[in-house]
Structure formats: structure tokens, C-alpha cells
Design a protein around this motif. Structure first.
Motif, PDB file in Angstrom:
ATOM      1  N   PRO A   1      87.447 -36.571 -53.229  1.00  0.00           N
ATOM      2  CA  PRO A   1      88.020 -35.190 -53.487  1.00  0.00           C
ATOM      3  C   PRO A   1      89.552 -35.406 -53.210  1.00  0.00           C
ATOM      4  CG  PRO A   1      86.903 -35.240 -51.255  1.00  0.00           C
ATOM      5  CD  PRO A   1      86.848 -36.508 -51.639  1.00  0.00           C
TER       6      PRO A   1
ATOM      7  N   LEU B   1      84.363 -32.600 -47.243  1.00  0.00           N
ATOM      8  CA  LEU B   1      84.594 -34.008 -47.809  1.00  0.00           C
ATOM      9  C   LEU B   1      83.324 -34.778 -48.068  1.00  0.00           C
ATOM     10  CD1 LEU B   1      87.579 -36.216 -46.617  1.00  0.00           C
ATOM     11  CD2 LEU B   1      85.403 -37.064 -47.585  1.00  0.00           C
TER      12      LEU B   1
ATOM     13  N   PHE C   1      81.145 -32.947 -50.833  1.00  0.00           N
ATOM     14  CA  PHE C   1      81.840 -33.517 -52.309  1.00  0.00           C
ATOM     15  C   PHE C   1      81.410 -34.732 -52.645  1.00  0.00           C
ATOM     16  CE2 PHE C   1      85.160 -35.039 -54.967  1.00  0.00           C
ATOM     17  CZ  PHE C   1      85.564 -34.155 -55.688  1.00  0.00           C
TER      18      PHE C   1
ATOM     19  N   SER D   1      79.256 -36.078 -55.975  1.00  0.00           N
ATOM     20  CA  SER D   1      79.822 -36.850 -56.765  1.00  0.00           C
ATOM     21  C   SER D   1      78.889 -38.186 -57.021  1.00  0.00           C
ATOM     22  CB  SER D   1      81.083 -37.671 -56.563  1.00  0.00           C
ATOM     23  OG  SER D   1      82.039 -36.655 -56.145  1.00  0.00           O
TER      24      SER D   1
ATOM     25  N   LEU E   1      81.894 -29.564 -56.004  1.00  0.00           N
ATOM     26  CA  LEU E   1      83.181 -30.394 -56.484  1.00  0.00           C
ATOM     27  C   LEU E   1      84.144 -29.358 -56.774  1.00  0.00           C
ATOM     28  CD1 LEU E   1      80.830 -32.452 -58.747  1.00  0.00           C
ATOM     29  CD2 LEU E   1      81.694 -33.224 -56.471  1.00  0.00           C
TER      30      LEU E   1
ATOM     31  N   PRO F   1      88.066 -28.288 -56.305  1.00  0.00           N
ATOM     32  CA  PRO F   1      89.198 -29.080 -55.774  1.00  0.00           C
ATOM     33  C   PRO F   1      89.515 -28.554 -54.101  1.00  0.00           C
ATOM     34  CG  PRO F   1      89.498 -28.819 -57.904  1.00  0.00           C
ATOM     35  CD  PRO F   1      88.288 -27.916 -57.590  1.00  0.00           C
TER      36      PRO F   1
ATOM     37  N   PRO G   1      88.864 -27.653 -50.800  1.00  0.00           N
ATOM     38  CA  PRO G   1      87.883 -27.818 -49.680  1.00  0.00           C
ATOM     39  C   PRO G   1      87.209 -26.461 -49.011  1.00  0.00           C
ATOM     40  CG  PRO G   1      90.101 -28.693 -48.870  1.00  0.00           C
ATOM     41  CD  PRO G   1      90.223 -28.322 -50.432  1.00  0.00           C
TER      42      PRO G   1
ATOM     43  N   ARG H   1      84.290 -25.216 -50.818  1.00  0.00           N
ATOM     44  CA  ARG H   1      83.152 -25.877 -50.865  1.00  0.00           C
ATOM     45  C   ARG H   1      82.364 -25.445 -49.867  1.00  0.00           C
ATOM     46  NH1 ARG H   1      86.200 -31.107 -50.438  1.00  0.00           N
ATOM     47  NH2 ARG H   1      87.697 -30.818 -52.236  1.00  0.00           N
TER      48      ARG H   1
END
Length: 131
Positions: A48, A61, A64, A68, A91, A93, A95, A98
């Protein structure tokens, strides 16, 4: 602790209906206090923005990077919209936008999987440590 996940660290499960299993980690750092101390150039696109910017690590993190990696491993497979939406939430951008709690996200994701594919079926998992 904070842990990084890469596609080449997933494997080792044999048969019995398991598509993939996480069996190794790469690095860790103290959540909310440190930035990730390394970046593997081979997997840079999986990180990220906060890792590339050396900002403080948060629980989002890991979420993410797991999303991915899962999407990479799924390749061109079409996934149900309800499952795709869960990955997209992971995902973004920023944080702060998320999912922050891995257990809570896991439970929501499991619900999405069940909506798409029906109840989970448990099978034996054999891991070959010498593989």
C-alpha cells in the motif's frame, strides 16, 4: 506485531480441497509505532502507499497486502460481485478507509463467501514441511 504477505510465501498444502495456505511471513514491525523496515522490489506493487512512503504501519496494511496477494493468485478468475466488493474495500489508498480489524474483516469476508458459494465445508489439511 505487523506482518507482510507475499505470493511466493504461500503454498505447501497438498490436496484435500485447499486452494492455498499461508505458511510463511517475511517481516514484522510494531503497529502504530514504526514503518515497515523493508520493501521487496519484486512485489512492490503489492504494497500500500504508506509502505512506499515510509509512514507508520497500521493493521490495514496487512489487510491490503493479503487482498493484493489473493487477487494476484486468483488471476483472471471471475469472482462473485459480493466477494469483489470485499477486496475493493481492502485496497483503497487511504489506510483509514480500509478495514482496520482483521478478525472483523475475516468474519465479513466469510459471510460474503457463504453468500456467493454456500456454507463452508471443512476438509483435512496436510502440510509437507519439506516441500
Amino acid at each position: 506485531d505487523h506482518l507482510l504477505i507475499y505470493p511466493d510465501r504461500i503454498g505447501g498444502a497438498t490436496g484435500h480441497g485447499h486452494g492455498l495456505v499461508l505458511v510463511d511471513w517475511t517481516a514484522s514491525t510494531l503497529l502504530g509505532a514504526e514503518h515497515v523496515p523493508l520493501l521487496n522490489p519484486a512485489w512492490e506493487s503489492f504494497y500500500p502507499p504508506e509502505v512506499r512512503g515510509k509512514r507508520i504501519a497500521t493493521a490495514s496494511l496487512d489487510i491490503f497486502m493479503a487482498a493484493s496477494t489473493a487477487l494476484y493468485l486468483a488471476g483472471e478468475q471471475k469472482m462473485p460481485a459480493v466477494v469483489q466488493r470485499e477486496f475493493e474495500r481492502c485496497l483503497v489508498p487511504d489506510p483509514a478507509k480500509r478495514p482496520q480489524d482483521a478478525e472483523e474483516f475475516y468474519n465479513q469476508f466469510e459471510h460474503s463467501i457463504e453468500l456467493a458459494h454456500g456454507p463452508r465445508q471443512y476438509v483435512t489439511l496436510d502440510i509437507d514441511p519439506y516441500r
